[in-house]
Design a protein around this motif. Sequence first.
Motif, mmCIF file in Angstrom:
data_model
loop_
_atom_site.group_PDB
_atom_site.id
_atom_site.type_symbol
_atom_site.label_atom_id
_atom_site.label_comp_id
_atom_site.label_asym_id
_atom_site.label_seq_id
_atom_site.Cartn_x
_atom_site.Cartn_y
_atom_site.Cartn_z
ATOM 1 N N ARG A 15 -8.577 -5.932 -2.632
ATOM 2 C CA ARG A 15 -9.448 -5.387 -3.685
ATOM 3 C C ARG A 15 -10.356 -4.269 -3.166
ATOM 4 N N MET A 16 -10.581 -4.235 -1.848
ATOM 5 C CA MET A 16 -11.410 -3.177 -1.273
ATOM 6 C C MET A 16 -10.776 -1.796 -1.444
ATOM 7 N N ASP A 17 -9.474 -1.774 -1.704
ATOM 8 C CA ASP A 17 -8.771 -0.495 -1.882
ATOM 9 C C ASP A 17 -9.327 0.284 -3.069
ATOM 10 N N ASP A 18 -9.810 -0.427 -4.087
ATOM 11 C CA ASP A 18 -10.399 0.242 -5.253
ATOM 12 C C ASP A 18 -11.618 1.065 -4.851
ATOM 13 N N GLU A 19 -12.409 0.535 -3.924
ATOM 14 C CA GLU A 19 -13.613 1.247 -3.482
ATOM 15 C C GLU A 19 -13.238 2.508 -2.703
ATOM 16 N N VAL A 20 -12.213 2.415 -1.870
ATOM 17 C CA VAL A 20 -11.736 3.602 -1.146
ATOM 18 C C VAL A 20 -11.239 4.656 -2.134
ATOM 19 N N ASP A 21 -10.521 4.218 -3.152
ATOM 20 C CA ASP A 21 -10.021 5.154 -4.166
ATOM 21 C C ASP A 21 -11.169 5.852 -4.886
ATOM 22 N N ARG A 22 -12.268 5.139 -5.128
ATOM 23 C CA ARG A 22 -13.432 5.735 -5.786
ATOM 24 C C ARG A 22 -13.992 6.885 -4.953
ATOM 25 N N ILE A 32 -3.796 5.340 4.332
ATOM 26 C CA ILE A 32 -4.025 4.307 5.343
ATOM 27 C C ILE A 32 -4.619 3.054 4.679
ATOM 28 N N ALA A 33 -5.561 3.259 3.747
ATOM 29 C CA ALA A 33 -6.139 2.133 3.010
ATOM 30 C C ALA A 33 -5.072 1.421 2.179
ATOM 31 N N ASP A 34 -4.166 2.192 1.590
ATOM 32 C CA ASP A 34 -3.074 1.593 0.807
ATOM 33 C C ASP A 34 -2.220 0.674 1.680
ATOM 34 N N HIS A 35 -1.930 1.111 2.914
ATOM 35 C CA HIS A 35 -1.109 0.285 3.805
ATOM 36 C C HIS A 35 -1.880 -0.956 4.274
ATOM 37 N N ALA A 46 -4.011 -2.505 2.394
ATOM 38 C CA ALA A 46 -3.919 -3.383 1.224
ATOM 39 C C ALA A 46 -2.541 -4.048 1.146
ATOM 40 N N LEU A 47 -1.506 -3.298 1.507
ATOM 41 C CA LEU A 47 -0.155 -3.867 1.491
ATOM 42 C C LEU A 47 -0.027 -5.002 2.505
ATOM 43 N N ILE A 48 -0.596 -4.802 3.701
ATOM 44 C CA ILE A 48 -0.572 -5.871 4.707
ATOM 45 C C ILE A 48 -1.238 -7.128 4.149
ATOM 46 N N ALA A 49 -2.398 -6.942 3.507
ATOM 47 C CA ALA A 49 -3.133 -8.081 2.950
ATOM 48 C C ALA A 49 -2.342 -8.775 1.840
ATOM 49 N N LYS A 50 -1.634 -7.989 1.034
ATOM 50 C CA LYS A 50 -0.867 -8.559 -0.081
ATOM 51 C C LYS A 50 0.388 -9.290 0.392
ATOM 52 N N ARG A 51 0.875 -8.937 1.568
ATOM 53 C CA ARG A 51 2.126 -9.540 2.052
ATOM 54 C C ARG A 51 1.924 -10.982 2.520
ATOM 55 N N ILE A 52 0.664 -11.379 2.740
ATOM 56 C CA ILE A 52 0.395 -12.719 3.276
ATOM 57 C C ILE A 52 0.958 -13.814 2.367
ATOM 58 N N LYS A 53 0.850 -13.614 1.066
ATOM 59 C CA LYS A 53 1.291 -14.664 0.133
ATOM 60 C C LYS A 53 2.805 -14.867 0.149
ATOM 61 N N ASP A 88 3.861 -0.785 8.210
ATOM 62 C CA ASP A 88 2.537 -0.402 7.691
ATOM 63 C C ASP A 88 1.632 0.076 8.821
ATOM 64 N N ILE A 89 1.689 -0.621 9.963
ATOM 65 C CA ILE A 89 0.855 -0.245 11.107
ATOM 66 C C ILE A 89 1.300 1.092 11.674
ATOM 67 N N ARG A 90 2.611 1.280 11.786
ATOM 68 C CA ARG A 90 3.119 2.570 12.291
ATOM 69 C C ARG A 90 2.712 3.715 11.386
ATOM 70 N N ARG A 91 2.791 3.498 10.077
ATOM 71 C CA ARG A 91 2.412 4.556 9.131
ATOM 72 C C ARG A 91 0.933 4.907 9.268
ATOM 73 N N THR A 92 0.107 3.913 9.579
ATOM 74 C CA THR A 92 -1.318 4.164 9.820
ATOM 75 C C THR A 92 -1.495 5.148 10.969
ATOM 76 N N ALA A 93 -0.742 4.932 12.049
ATOM 77 C CA ALA A 93 -0.815 5.838 13.197
ATOM 78 C C ALA A 93 -0.294 7.224 12.829
ATOM 79 N N GLU A 94 0.778 7.279 12.071
ATOM 80 C CA GLU A 94 1.366 8.577 11.705
ATOM 81 C C GLU A 94 0.443 9.371 10.791
ATOM 82 N N TYR A 95 -0.241 8.694 9.879
ATOM 83 C CA TYR A 95 -1.214 9.396 9.029
ATOM 84 C C TYR A 95 -2.401 9.886 9.853
ATOM 85 N N SER A 96 -2.761 9.144 10.896
ATOM 86 C CA SER A 96 -3.809 9.614 11.805
ATOM 87 C C SER A 96 -3.362 10.891 12.508
#
Length: 345
Positions: free
Chosen positions: A180-187, A230-233, A235-242, A318-326
């Motif tokens: 849910r924190m992704d909404d704040e980043v989007d703002r 990066i925030a989207d990825h 959020a995806l990591i967090a959503k994959r837990i379920k 998701d982690i690799r994409r974080t590095a690539e966006y950096s």
Amino acid sequence: MQSIEDTKQTRRIQISGGSTYTISLPKKWIDEIGIKNGDNMTIVKNANHSMTLFPGLDTEKPRRRAVITISQKDAGESIQRKIIAVYLNGYKTIQIISKGVKILPEHSRLIKDLVRRSMIGTEIVESDSESITIQILTRLPELTFDVALKRMHLMTSNMHREAIEALSKNDIAYGEEVARMDDEVDRFSLYMMRTLIMAIQNASMLYDMELEQPSDCLNYRTVISRIERIADHAALIAKRIKFLKDPLEPKTIKEIQGLSEDAINCFDNSILALTKKDPILAEKIASGVEEIVKKEEALMYGIKESKNSTIIKFVLEDIRRTAEYSSDIIEVVINKTISSIISEK
């Protein structure tokens, strides 16, 4: 069609006194801009050896009210896209009207949710059955671009770390909270995109943001979009837990945590290199990103088929994409600082 004289003229500089130079300005331009005799003007010396001339800050006129007319047949997503487009273009007041018919309850809910969830510094100041008026209250001096960028970076960095922590604990509720924190980043992303668009159109705002030239807005637009991704990825990591069938094995958790920490360090340092305009640090990060990609490939190759193997592969990606966006962010740093590390002949 405008003639060349409407947009570009050559005037001779003349010396006035011992230390002042003067240049005449076309009367037609002065009249069109609305400058009067005795008005203050601001001159900015740019890094590219050009100068920008614009009316004093007190003469800046706010953009007019934007009116969006909708119908009951409009899709909710279409209405939201129009509101965001107007917000990004710098209007201070946005009015949504539905002439002659009531605004559908679902449309009203979507608009109010958009204002609450995605638009910093906005309030619904008027609302009735046929119209909703949104007022943008936040001004640049109250939430500077630099402060917003730092907050967006810190939120995204924390999101990633907390997503990995929730994954290691197999905590679904914690993961949903992180997502849910992704909404704040989007703002913050929308706010900064709006600020950059306004800065391109308004030299005084560009100066307030301490940007040297309009092209800097394009560079920062790239940075903002990469932080958002990066925030989207995260959020995806967090959503994959379920979707985990069983808790992850300690060895797998340790490998994921190690790769994650490397990736988020690259992200943190890329923002540090950007704020310090440090091309040497940027080059070091580039080497670090290459190492992360190699580690991710090795971990992918070593994954054994199991109930969780698909989720683990997605998380590693998701982690690799974080590095690539950096890496994209440090390219901006190098592009902005290249003049300091080359010699011209």
